[in-house]
Motif scaffolding. Structure first.
Motif, mmCIF file in Angstrom:
data_model
loop_
_atom_site.group_PDB
_atom_site.id
_atom_site.type_symbol
_atom_site.label_atom_id
_atom_site.label_comp_id
_atom_site.label_asym_id
_atom_site.label_seq_id
_atom_site.Cartn_x
_atom_site.Cartn_y
_atom_site.Cartn_z
ATOM 1 N N ALA A 93 0.737 -1.027 -0.380
ATOM 2 C CA ALA A 93 0.008 0.448 0.189
ATOM 3 C C ALA A 93 0.793 1.230 -0.071
ATOM 4 O O ALA A 93 0.565 2.468 -0.661
ATOM 5 N N VAL A 94 2.526 1.787 0.921
ATOM 6 C CA VAL A 94 2.392 2.546 0.800
ATOM 7 C C VAL A 94 3.367 2.546 -0.256
ATOM 8 O O VAL A 94 4.213 3.754 -1.171
ATOM 9 N N PHE A 95 3.904 1.844 -1.152
ATOM 10 C CA PHE A 95 4.943 1.637 -2.260
ATOM 11 C C PHE A 95 3.727 2.281 -3.350
ATOM 12 O O PHE A 95 4.332 2.924 -3.905
ATOM 13 N N ALA A 96 2.445 1.639 -3.189
ATOM 14 C CA ALA A 96 1.284 2.372 -4.636
ATOM 15 C C ALA A 96 1.331 4.171 -4.303
ATOM 16 O O ALA A 96 1.058 4.165 -4.700
ATOM 17 N N LEU A 97 1.016 3.999 -2.762
ATOM 18 C CA LEU A 97 1.036 5.466 -2.665
ATOM 19 C C LEU A 97 1.605 6.596 -3.406
ATOM 20 O O LEU A 97 1.899 7.785 -3.709
ATOM 21 N N GLY A 98 3.301 5.815 -2.974
ATOM 22 C CA GLY A 98 4.501 6.531 -3.510
ATOM 23 C C GLY A 98 4.355 6.421 -5.125
ATOM 24 O O GLY A 98 4.548 7.921 -5.127
ATOM 25 N N LEU A 99 3.853 6.138 -5.704
ATOM 26 C CA LEU A 99 3.996 5.594 -7.005
ATOM 27 C C LEU A 99 2.842 7.057 -7.615
ATOM 28 O O LEU A 99 3.191 7.508 -8.094
ATOM 29 N N LEU A 100 1.598 6.573 -6.445
ATOM 30 C CA LEU A 100 0.464 7.656 -6.907
ATOM 31 C C LEU A 100 1.166 9.045 -6.733
ATOM 32 O O LEU A 100 0.555 10.670 -7.480
ATOM 33 N N VAL A 101 1.483 9.497 -5.734
ATOM 34 C CA VAL A 101 2.330 10.835 -5.365
ATOM 35 C C VAL A 101 3.501 11.800 -6.329
ATOM 36 O O VAL A 101 2.949 11.805 -7.187
ATOM 37 N N ALA A 102 3.822 10.306 -6.667
ATOM 38 C CA ALA A 102 4.890 11.335 -7.822
ATOM 39 C C ALA A 102 4.351 10.545 -9.342
ATOM 40 O O ALA A 102 4.457 11.899 -10.463
ATOM 41 N N GLY A 103 3.717 9.912 -9.632
ATOM 42 C CA GLY A 103 2.554 9.877 -10.496
ATOM 43 C C GLY A 103 1.898 11.424 -10.661
ATOM 44 O O GLY A 103 1.554 11.940 -12.647
ATOM 45 N N THR A 104 1.624 11.988 -10.184
ATOM 46 C CA THR A 104 0.648 13.054 -9.745
ATOM 47 C C THR A 104 1.194 14.202 -10.080
ATOM 48 O O THR A 104 0.146 15.257 -9.180
ATOM 49 N N ALA A 105 2.346 14.219 -9.853
ATOM 50 C CA ALA A 105 3.572 15.264 -9.727
ATOM 51 C C ALA A 105 3.254 16.173 -10.473
ATOM 52 O O ALA A 105 3.170 16.399 -11.263
ATOM 53 N N GLY A 106 2.995 17.601 -10.042
ATOM 54 C CA GLY A 106 3.419 18.953 -10.466
ATOM 55 C C GLY A 106 4.594 19.581 -10.383
ATOM 56 O O GLY A 106 5.097 20.412 -10.841
ATOM 57 N N THR A 107 5.687 19.021 -9.150
ATOM 58 C CA THR A 107 6.296 19.958 -8.937
ATOM 59 C C THR A 107 7.699 18.739 -8.677
ATOM 60 O O THR A 107 7.415 17.420 -8.713
ATOM 61 N N MET A 108 8.821 19.053 -9.156
ATOM 62 C CA MET A 108 10.177 17.953 -8.679
ATOM 63 C C MET A 108 10.135 17.934 -7.311
ATOM 64 O O MET A 108 10.541 16.574 -6.696
ATOM 65 N N TRP A 109 9.778 18.406 -6.601
ATOM 66 C CA TRP A 109 9.123 18.524 -4.747
ATOM 67 C C TRP A 109 8.531 17.242 -4.245
ATOM 68 O O TRP A 109 8.410 16.374 -3.715
ATOM 69 N N ALA A 110 7.344 17.609 -4.766
ATOM 70 C CA ALA A 110 6.454 15.898 -5.343
ATOM 71 C C ALA A 110 6.855 15.192 -5.765
ATOM 72 O O ALA A 110 6.799 14.126 -5.049
ATOM 73 N N VAL A 111 7.639 15.651 -7.188
ATOM 74 C CA VAL A 111 8.066 13.591 -7.274
ATOM 75 C C VAL A 111 9.139 12.984 -6.547
ATOM 76 O O VAL A 111 9.179 11.851 -5.805
ATOM 77 N N VAL A 112 9.808 13.892 -4.848
ATOM 78 C CA VAL A 112 11.356 13.466 -4.543
ATOM 79 C C VAL A 112 10.354 12.835 -3.586
ATOM 80 O O VAL A 112 11.040 12.008 -3.026
ATOM 81 N N ALA A 113 9.394 13.901 -3.113
ATOM 82 C CA ALA A 113 8.276 12.876 -1.815
ATOM 83 C C ALA A 113 7.843 11.933 -2.105
ATOM 84 O O ALA A 113 7.456 10.794 -1.229
ATOM 85 N N GLY A 114 7.237 11.895 -3.245
ATOM 86 C CA GLY A 114 7.289 10.049 -3.808
ATOM 87 C C GLY A 114 7.932 9.327 -3.816
ATOM 88 O O GLY A 114 7.699 8.479 -3.689
#
Length: 463
Positions: A93-114
């Protein structure tokens, strides 16, 4: 003798109907984690350019490696307390959540957070899967299932970069992350039927893992180990970022290595850093082999491009050859079973890795034809295919049911930190020299020394 949580006739293989779903599901999760790792490497330059995140590029790779250490410790402790089912479900679940955060990111900081969240889940998932193997499969099948895991990790190296580039070109880099989320769910669904029979408590005195057994005293929550894991993760990040600080970089790098070694001591079996015979040496060898192999592998295509004018695509085929040899050797060792003892496989594999790095070194130092280094890396892949699965087998064989989580976590941490520390150290060495030839030679000397240490310690894996 430890019993399996799945009922199957004697002599059944990992593809017998009793094991089929868990085998396919577990290998699918390993495949997807490996694919995502390689795919992100391919598309991250596009992501960085589109989002203006050049300054965060290194952190996007170092971050998941660091948070993965925390996930490994947490999943190992949880598995020892309650069995691997909860940690596996939570980690996916956490792995998938990280993918969702990175996949929907609009900034590089959001990608890193994912990526940080994804690394946390990925590290935990690796440990939980090892404990599932211990609880579901009899010991005689462990070499085969770990060989399947090796193949599932290697195969994406053949298709992952091309597929990720195609997706990014035809659709968007976002789908490199989001597409994996869709595939994770059916992989987990295949595991669920087998997980219902996996014991959730500790074993009783006879070592049985049957769900009907009365649980023993559960292991305590190890909050201190989680704190040490967080400190080790910060040290890894610091070491990876130290090369960007020309003045204070060497001082920061030295401090980071010391902190990482101090922090890792409570996370591995006692005696690991001093190569105590048996399980501690098994854990240490895992880190040394990973450090030598991956520390050298990163620079081999670079060498072929810079010194021999190879195209990047052609230079990358060198790694494909090593990956194919890894998969082939994993299959060979699984079929040999007891005819090839695990200590012998580890010794042979370590020598093969050292030989390959030495060939890369002499090719660099004496200007030998590139075919020497390329052939050498096929040997290195074969060595990893022999040693890696047997190190996993020995870790479980030397564990009790209530230490499988901790020991599987320790093995994964050694693997991860070994590779991370080696990559950071080789980066520092590479930039320390004024000529390209000296830089490559320095990298291969360092990794050869690490591989030689693995060869020297390899005989100590046998109790």
């Amino acid at each position: 003798m430890r019993e399996s949580a799945v009922s199957a006739p004697p002599g059944a293989g990992i593809l017998h109907r009793a094991y089929l779903l868990v085998t396919v599901g577990a290998c699918a999760l390993v495949f997807l984690a490996a694919f995502e790792s390689l795919a992100v490497t391919t598309v991250m330059p596009v992501v960085s350019r589109e989002l203006g995140g050049a300054g965060l590029y290194a952190l996007a790779f170092a971050g998941p490696l660091a948070t993965g250490v925390i996930g490994m410790v947490g999943a190992g402790n949880w598995s020892d307390r309650r069995g691997p089912v909860g940690p596996l479900l939570a980690s996916v679940a956490v792995f998938a959540l990280g993918l969702l955060v990175a996949g929907t990111a609009g900034t590089m900081w959001a990608v890193v957070a994912g990526r940080l969240v994804q690394g946390l889940g990925g590290g935990a998932m690796t440990v939980a899967l090892y404990v599932v193997v211990a609880r579901v499969y009899p010991a005689v099948l462990h070499p085969r299932i770990f060989a399947a895991f090796s193949a599932a990790w290697v195969i994406p190296s053949l298709v992952g970069p091309f597929a990720a580039g195609l997706v990014a070109q035809l659709a968007s880099w976002h789908w490199v992350f989001l597409g994996v989320v869709v595939l994770v769910l059916p992989a987990l669904a295949m595991l669920l039927p087998a997980l219902r029979g996996v014991r959730s408590g500790n074993a009783n005195g006879n070592g049985s893992v049957d769900a009907s057994d009365p649980p023993g005293t559960p292991a305590s929550w190890a909050s201190g180990r989680l704190a040490w894991a967080a400190l080790a993760a910060l040290a890894v990040l610091g070491l990876n970022l130290s090369s960007g600080l020309p003045a204070a970089g060497p001082l920061l790098a030295g401090a980071a290595v010391v902190i990482a070694l101090l922090a890792v001591r409570p996370l591995v079996p006692r005696g690991t850093l001093t190569a105590r015979r048996g399980l501690p040496s098994v854990i240490l060898i895992r880190g040394l082999v990973a450090a030598g192999f991956f520390g050298a592998e990163v620079y081999l295509p670079y060498l072929l491009v810079e010194r021999y004018a190879f195209s990047p695509t052609f230079a990358g085929l060198t790694l494909t050859g090593g990956a194919l040899a890894w998969a082939a050797a994993s299959g060979v060792q699984s079929r040999l079973g007891g005819r090839l003892g695990s200590p012998a496989a580890v010794r042979i594999g370590s020598v093969m890795v050292l030989l390959a790095i030495t060939l890369a070194l002499v090719t660099t130092a004496f200007g030998w034809p590139p075919a020497v280094a390329i052939a050498g890396w096929v040997i290195a892949g074969g060595g990893m295919g022999l040693a890696y699965p047997r190190l996993s087998v020995m870790t479980l064989a030397l564990s009790t049911p209530d230490t499988e989580g901790f020991n599987s976590s320790a093995m994964s941490i050694s693997d991860s930190l070994g590779g991370a520390l080696a990559l950071a150290a080789t980066g520092i060495v590479f930039t320390a020299f004024t000529t390209t030839a000296a830089s490559f030679a320095g990298v291969f000397v360092l990794t050869a020394v690490i591989a030689a240490a693995a060869v020297a310690i390899a005989p100590r894996v046998a109790r």
